[in-house]
Write a protein that holds these residues in place. Structure first.
Motif, short mmCIF file in Angstrom:
data_model
loop_
_atom_site.label_atom_id
_atom_site.label_comp_id
_atom_site.label_asym_id
_atom_site.label_seq_id
_atom_site.Cartn_x
_atom_site.Cartn_y
_atom_site.Cartn_z
N UNK A 223 38.85 47.47 25.84
CA UNK A 223 39.53 48.60 26.49
C UNK A 223 39.14 48.69 27.96
N UNK A 224 37.86 48.53 28.25
CA UNK A 224 37.38 48.58 29.62
C UNK A 224 37.96 47.42 30.44
N UNK A 225 38.04 46.25 29.83
CA UNK A 225 38.59 45.08 30.52
C UNK A 225 40.05 45.32 30.91
N UNK A 231 43.87 48.59 36.80
CA UNK A 231 43.52 49.22 38.06
C UNK A 231 43.67 48.28 39.24
N UNK A 232 43.22 47.03 39.07
CA UNK A 232 43.28 46.05 40.15
C UNK A 232 44.68 45.46 40.31
N UNK A 233 45.36 45.28 39.18
CA UNK A 233 46.68 44.63 39.19
C UNK A 233 47.66 45.50 38.41
N UNK A 234 48.19 46.55 39.02
CA UNK A 234 49.10 47.46 38.32
C UNK A 234 50.25 46.70 37.66
N UNK A 235 50.51 47.06 36.40
CA UNK A 235 51.59 46.42 35.66
C UNK A 235 51.14 45.28 34.77
N UNK A 236 49.85 44.91 34.85
CA UNK A 236 49.39 43.77 34.04
C UNK A 236 49.48 44.07 32.55
#
Length: 304
Positions: A223-225, A231-236
């Motif tokens: 979940x954290x991953x 957060x870093x790559x929106x839409x991933x």
């Protein structure tokens, strides 16, 4: 809170509610989750997801093109401190038909699982078996669970990293014995949206730590991953989920899923290169438009 802030908050909640209803409507239509005359057993745990699922299904029930029945079911597993009155009081206030299934799985789990080990997996299996049996008993045709898009993506990576399998949670599933159909109406919904919705609706949340068990540490790590990726790559997360809906068996390596052994040449038809019309180089704009950019017709069919 000022009148302006109140109005802004109401507008934001209305947008959120419409988005969730639209996503649930899409999932129901895409996977034919609910049919005319269905009796849907909505499994309530007391957590935000199952409360939101019931709330949205009750709203859709009023406008859907088919008639279906909803019955809420909670399983009292006899954990110490479980507030037995919360769910019955809430459901009675809503006027929703409901059942409380009493089964002391807590004692079984405590007896079988060594001290300090995570009990969630066994607890879940015991709960699922009991609920499946109860669904048959009351004549339910579908069993609705509150798993959302984040759960599905996390389960994919849990199976990939720890089980060596390419497997997730399908939005619709027939149980192994064929006696129950499981549906996940929140399959297209994000957990953050559901959490916001639950706060606005002020559901009487029952915590999931009554048994004193730690949460599944592997799932928490996944979940954290996924949260960090998003957060870093929106839409991933959206892309990962979309990949589950566009599987190419011939591009994987499962010999049971695709007949690699008997692949043979076939040169009886012209090659793709030979068929291509090189005179037309115009860009097809539609191929760049995401599938969900416009509201599909089947959403309108659900009167969302």
């Amino acid at each position: 809170m000022s009148a302006l802030e109140n109005r802004r908050e109401r507008l934001e909640f209305n947008k959120l509610q419409k988005r969730l209803r639209r996503q649930v409507g899409r999932a129901i239509a895409d996977f034919n989750m609910i049919e005319a005359g269905d009796k849907i057993m909505v499994c309530l745990s007391g957590g935000k997801d199952s409360y939101a699922m019931l709330d949205i299904l009750l709203g859709l029930q009023k406008t859907a093109p088919v008639e279906f029945e909803l019955v809420a079911v909670n399983m009292d597993q006899k954990q110490p401190g479980f507030p037995q009155h919360v769910l019955p009081d809430y459901l009675r206030a809503l006027g929703v038909p409901h059942h409380i299934v009493e089964k002391d799985t807590y004692s079984v789990v405590r007896e079988v699982v060594p001290e300090g080990k995570t009990t969630c997996s066994l607890c879940s299996r015991l709960r699922r078996g009991t609920l499946y049996g109860f669904a048959e008993e009351i004549g339910a045709t579908k069993v609705a669970l509150g798993h959302h898009k984040d759960d599905i993506v996390e389960t994919l990576f849990l199976n990939l990293f720890y089980g060596g399998r390419l497997k997730a949670m399908p939005p619709k599933l027939r149980a192994d014995d064929g006696r129950n159909i499981v549906i996940r109406p929140l399959a297209y919904c994000r957990e953050a949206d559901i959490a916001r919705f639950a706060r606005h609706r002020a559901f009487p949340i029952i915590p999931c730590n009554l048994c004193g068990s730690q949460e599944n540490l592997q799932r928490q790590a996944i979940k954290q991953m996924v949260r960090e990726w998003d957060g870093k790559f929106p839409g991933r997360c959206e892309n990962i989920f979309a990949a589950l809906t566009r599987v190419s068996p011939s591009q994987l390596a499962d010999r049971d899923l695709y007949d690699f052994k008997n692949l043979a040449l076939d040169r009886s038809t012209p090659s793709a290169a030979g068929r291509r019309d090189h005179s037309d180089h115009r860009c097809r704009v539609n191929s760049w438009v995401p599938e969900d950019a416009a509201v599909p017709q089947h959403i309108e069919a659900l009167n969302l």
